[in-house]
Design an enzyme around this catalytic site. Structure first.
Site: not given
Ligand code: HSE
Length: 434
Positions: A108, A132, A135, A137, A139, A190, A193, A204, A208
């Site tokens: 993205k 796809e 944006v 994941g 969906i 997990g 990041e 982020d 998107k």
């Molecule tokens: N770091 C992103 C999130 C991962 O937490 O949604 C998917 O773009």
């Protein structure tokens, strides 16, 4: 049987590993749906250990340490870019398109920053560039806006499109955790990041949203043009007061057409009414609510991250491109059209209801003075609660919901109030989205 379609994968990290699993383990359904076998012919990653997922499973797959070697191969029709980042990924995607190969990417940041030029190059070279997975994941939000709603005028798209920040705010609400503790727990589980900066600052979601605005409204928007606030300033007290007022705090991205040539675009934590479907999207889930002129309200939700959910979207794009290629019809779906320069409403001109949290001296006349100053700026109070701070004698917290007001006026009024002796700490503002 028609000819096979050959895929070269660049980057075998979390999503890459999921894609290898999908292509090797789900080959039966993929072949049936694509109309021809889709064969993984090459995988590249600088970290050789990451190629272990392929080693021993399919000896015919070439294992490489240089993604640019994938692009040069004769036996690759579709290049999948999963290396992330902007600069190298940009060169890689350009090299693939220059070599007349179709591209699938989940990147993205790359498309939000450089998409206009890359989509132009793809079109010029008769190549597909699908995204796809970039944006939300798993969906299928790109496909829904681009294809299912192709006949409608989209009024607005509102969504929770960053799972990490939704997970953190949900933990704060469910466990009463402070932001820093919730972030640490998200990293340990997990869901965040090691460097979560882009997630918690809203960057982020901004990437998107820029892509969504392109698809929904034909807007060419750079992420830096989108008013963006992260979730890092949300305090557990805000979550408790929001609940008292009947709201939940969610990390929202909003895109709305205001007039023919203007858009309201923004990313920020927001108070959402408890009855709104977005209020029920908890944990790492993502959701996107689309309002169209003819379709009315639509709501999509699912996993916005993770190896298998995200790889499913990548594999779906590969199948779509394979079908285009087999039919001799590349560039069948449009990329990001431009309706010319659409204006983005300055955030100061936004008309919204607001949640305000004041830290004040617990003295007679303070409340009257505060409400008087808001009233003088044309800001009308709808609801209010006051708590005397336990263990902090002499101070109190006043939480207010306002009626609709212009944001520039609200911020000017709060600055003036915070310059007086009425407040003991900067006043906190969160927008209400309903
Ligand atoms: N770091 C992103 C999130 C991962 O937490 O949604 C998917 O773009």
């Amino acid at each position: 049987m028609k000819r096979e379609i050959r895929v070269g994968l660049c980057g075998c990290g979390v999503i890459g590993e999921g894609l290898v699993t999908a292509l090797l383990d789900h080959a039966d359904v993929i072949t049936a749906r694509a109309g021809a076998p889709i064969r993984l012919t090459a995988v590249a990653d600088k970290d050789s250990a990451r190629l272990d997922i392929v080693r021993g499973r399919d000896a015919s797959v070439a294992l490489l340490d240089d993604a640019f070697e994938v692009v040069k191969r004769e036996d690759v029709d579709i290049v999948v870019e999963l290396i992330g980042g902007v600069e190298v990924a940009d060169r890689l995607v350009r090299a693939a398109l220059d070599a007349k190969k179709h591209v699938v990417t989940a990147n993205k940041a790359l498309l939000a920053e450089r998409g206009a030029a890359l989509f132009e190059l793809a079109e010029k070279n008769g190549c597909d560039l699908y995204f796809e997975a970039a944006v939300a994941g798993a969906i299928p939000v790109i496909r829904v806006i681009r294809e299912s709603l192709a006949a409608d005028h989209i009024r607005s798209v509102r969504g929770i499109i960053n799972g990490t920040s939704n997970y953190i705010l949900s933990s704060m609400a469910n466990d009463g955790a402070a932001f820093a503790d919730a972030l640490k727990a998200a990293q340990e589980a997990g869901f965040a990041e090691a460097d979560p900066t882009l997630d918690i600052t809203g960057g982020d979601a901004g990437h998107k949203l820029a892509l969504i605005a392109g698809l929904a409204f034909g807007a060419r928007v750079l992420p830096k043009e989108i008013p963006t606030e992260g979730i890092d300033r949300v305090d557990p007290r805000d979550i408790l007061y929001a609940r008292k007022f009947g709201y939940v705090i969610r990390p929202l991205a909003v895109a709305e057409r205001l007039q023919a040539d203007a858009l309201d675009l923004r990313v920020h934590p927001a108070l959402v009414p408890e009855a709104d479907p977005l209020a029920h999207v908890d944990g790492a889930l993502n959701a996107v609510a689309i309002q169209g002129e003819m379709v009315g309200p639509s709501f999509l939700s699912g996993l916005g991250a993770g190896a298998h959910p995200t790889a499913t979207s990548v594999a779906g794009d590969i199948v779509d491109i394979a079908k285009n290629a087999l039919a001799g019809a590349p560039v069948r779906t449009w990329h990001l059209p431009s309706e010319g320069k659409l204006k983005i409403q300055p955030i100061g001109d936004l008309s919204s209801r607001y949640y305000l949290r004041f830290s004040v001296r617990d003295e007679s006349g303070v409340l009257a003075a505060l409400s008087g100053k808001l009233g003088d700026s044309g800001i009308s109070i709808e609801l209010m609660v006051q708590d005397v701070e336990a263990g902090d004698e002499g101070t109190a917290t006043i939480a207010i919901l306002t009626h609709h007001a212009r944001e520039g006026d609200v911020r000017a009024s709060l600055s003036a109030i915070d310059e007086t002796h009425l407040t003991t700490a900067p006043t906190h503002l969160i927008r209400i989205v309903e």
